[in-house]
Design a protein around this motif. Structure first.
Motif, mmCIF file in Angstrom:
data_model
loop_
_atom_site.group_PDB
_atom_site.id
_atom_site.type_symbol
_atom_site.label_atom_id
_atom_site.label_comp_id
_atom_site.label_asym_id
_atom_site.label_seq_id
_atom_site.Cartn_x
_atom_site.Cartn_y
_atom_site.Cartn_z
ATOM 1 N N VAL A 27 0.863 -1.179 0.000
ATOM 2 C CA VAL A 27 0.000 0.000 0.000
ATOM 3 C C VAL A 27 0.900 1.230 0.000
ATOM 4 N N ASP A 28 0.866 1.991 -1.070
ATOM 5 C CA ASP A 28 1.707 3.197 -1.198
ATOM 6 C C ASP A 28 3.165 2.913 -0.832
ATOM 7 N N ASN A 29 3.721 1.882 -1.396
ATOM 8 C CA ASN A 29 5.109 1.457 -1.189
ATOM 9 C C ASN A 29 5.406 0.915 0.206
ATOM 10 N N ILE A 30 4.389 0.683 1.009
ATOM 11 C CA ILE A 30 4.578 0.033 2.309
ATOM 12 C C ILE A 30 4.154 -1.419 2.144
ATOM 13 N N GLU A 31 5.108 -2.303 2.344
ATOM 14 C CA GLU A 31 4.836 -3.723 2.160
ATOM 15 C C GLU A 31 4.335 -4.354 3.454
ATOM 16 N N VAL A 32 3.226 -5.051 3.347
ATOM 17 C CA VAL A 32 2.680 -5.817 4.458
ATOM 18 C C VAL A 32 3.037 -7.275 4.196
ATOM 19 N N SER A 33 3.800 -7.863 5.099
ATOM 20 C CA SER A 33 4.265 -9.238 4.893
ATOM 21 C C SER A 33 3.087 -10.209 4.835
ATOM 22 N N LEU A 51 -4.626 0.179 6.661
ATOM 23 C CA LEU A 51 -3.406 0.920 6.346
ATOM 24 C C LEU A 51 -3.669 1.956 5.255
ATOM 25 N N LYS A 52 -4.419 1.563 4.257
ATOM 26 C CA LYS A 52 -4.731 2.484 3.161
ATOM 27 C C LYS A 52 -5.467 3.721 3.682
ATOM 28 N N VAL A 53 -6.423 3.519 4.561
ATOM 29 C CA VAL A 53 -7.170 4.640 5.145
ATOM 30 C C VAL A 53 -6.253 5.464 6.053
ATOM 31 N N ALA A 54 -5.411 4.800 6.842
ATOM 32 C CA ALA A 54 -4.479 5.506 7.734
ATOM 33 C C ALA A 54 -3.542 6.411 6.938
ATOM 34 N N LEU A 55 -3.127 5.953 5.778
ATOM 35 C CA LEU A 55 -2.213 6.746 4.949
ATOM 36 C C LEU A 55 -2.858 8.006 4.385
ATOM 37 N N THR A 56 -4.188 8.084 4.440
ATOM 38 C CA THR A 56 -4.878 9.307 4.013
ATOM 39 C C THR A 56 -4.877 10.344 5.131
ATOM 40 N N GLY A 57 -4.400 9.946 6.317
ATOM 41 C CA GLY A 57 -4.372 10.859 7.460
ATOM 42 C C GLY A 57 -5.557 10.690 8.388
ATOM 43 N N LYS A 59 -7.364 9.945 11.381
ATOM 44 C CA LYS A 59 -6.862 9.770 12.748
ATOM 45 C C LYS A 59 -7.371 8.491 13.412
ATOM 46 N N ASN A 60 -8.625 8.138 13.184
ATOM 47 C CA ASN A 60 -9.166 6.910 13.777
ATOM 48 C C ASN A 60 -8.454 5.673 13.237
ATOM 49 N N ALA A 61 -8.214 5.653 11.945
ATOM 50 C CA ALA A 61 -7.526 4.508 11.339
ATOM 51 C C ALA A 61 -6.080 4.426 11.822
ATOM 52 N N ILE A 62 -5.421 5.579 11.948
ATOM 53 C CA ILE A 62 -4.036 5.592 12.435
ATOM 54 C C ILE A 62 -3.973 5.025 13.850
ATOM 55 N N LYS A 63 -4.870 5.497 14.703
ATOM 56 C CA LYS A 63 -4.896 5.029 16.096
ATOM 57 C C LYS A 63 -5.231 3.543 16.160
ATOM 58 N N LYS A 64 -6.253 3.128 15.416
ATOM 59 C CA LYS A 64 -6.659 1.723 15.423
ATOM 60 C C LYS A 64 -5.511 0.824 14.956
ATOM 61 N N LEU A 65 -4.852 1.216 13.880
ATOM 62 C CA LEU A 65 -3.733 0.436 13.356
ATOM 63 C C LEU A 65 -2.604 0.373 14.382
ATOM 64 N N SER A 66 -2.324 1.480 15.023
ATOM 65 C CA SER A 66 -1.230 1.562 15.997
ATOM 66 C C SER A 66 -1.463 0.708 17.229
ATOM 67 N N LEU A 67 -2.722 0.490 17.572
ATOM 68 C CA LEU A 67 -3.047 -0.241 18.803
ATOM 69 C C LEU A 67 -3.380 -1.717 18.580
ATOM 70 N N LEU A 68 -3.248 -2.193 17.350
ATOM 71 C CA LEU A 68 -3.432 -3.627 17.103
ATOM 72 C C LEU A 68 -2.342 -4.385 17.846
ATOM 73 N N GLU A 69 -2.688 -5.530 18.370
ATOM 74 C CA GLU A 69 -1.709 -6.310 19.125
ATOM 75 C C GLU A 69 -1.341 -7.593 18.390
ATOM 76 N N PHE A 70 -0.035 -7.736 18.148
ATOM 77 C CA PHE A 70 0.510 -8.914 17.487
ATOM 78 C C PHE A 70 1.712 -9.406 18.275
ATOM 79 N N ASP A 71 1.876 -10.715 18.317
ATOM 80 C CA ASP A 71 2.983 -11.323 19.050
ATOM 81 C C ASP A 71 4.104 -11.759 18.120
ATOM 82 N N ASN A 72 5.265 -11.963 18.703
ATOM 83 C CA ASN A 72 6.415 -12.574 18.045
ATOM 84 C C ASN A 72 6.793 -11.893 16.727
#
Length: 143
Positions: A27-33, A51-57, A59-72
């Motif tokens: 998405v906009d040169n950001i690779e998601v593995s 991610l696509k919505v977050a890249l538009t600026g 704020k809700n999408a940016i916050k939601k993406l930032s607070l996702l929890e992933f392990d390892n």
């Protein structure tokens, strides 16, 4: 001629099938593995769409993406995406989007940024630590 057409059709179908099963995206040169995409899909998260919505600026999408929890290893991949997102939208916009997070959430974001910087391949921040790469954000998450 009919045999060649069947071969072409079969190969095309196979390529389409393989491609549609992949959870990897750019998405906009950001690779998601593929690993991150797969785990997000298992958690019913449209990671690439978010991610696509977050890249538009958004704020809700940016916050939601930032607070996702992933392990390892998935957390490392997610951290790399967060770092890339910040370099695209800018520190100031990123801070505005996460301005209401609590201390625990700041720690989560900080840990993703640390691993994203250490293991990511973004040439804009390669070899930099958190404090050097994103000084305003570093101050914000450590308040």
């Amino acid at each position: 001629m009919k045999l060649n057409f069947c071969k072409i059709l079969s190969v095309s179908f196979l390529l389409l099938l393989v491609n549609s099963c992949s959870n990897k995206c750019v998405v906009d040169n950001i690779e998601v593995s593929e690993l991150l995409g797969t785990v997000a899909k298992e958690k019913s998260i449209d990671y690439c769409g978010l991610l696509k919505v977050a890249l538009t600026g958004d704020k809700n999408a940016i916050k939601k993406l930032s607070l996702l929890e992933f392990d390892n290893a998935v957390g490392y991949d997610h951290g790399e995406v967060i770092v890339d997102l910040i370099t695209v939208i800018g520190e100031t916009e990123y801070i505005k989007a996460i301005s209401t997070v609590n201390k625990e959430q700041k720690n989560l974001i900080s840990s993703y940024i640390d691993v994203g910087l250490e293991y990511g391949n973004n040439p804009l921040v390669k070899g930099k630590d958190f404090k050097t790469a994103f000084p305003k954000l570093y101050i914000f998450v450590n308040k």
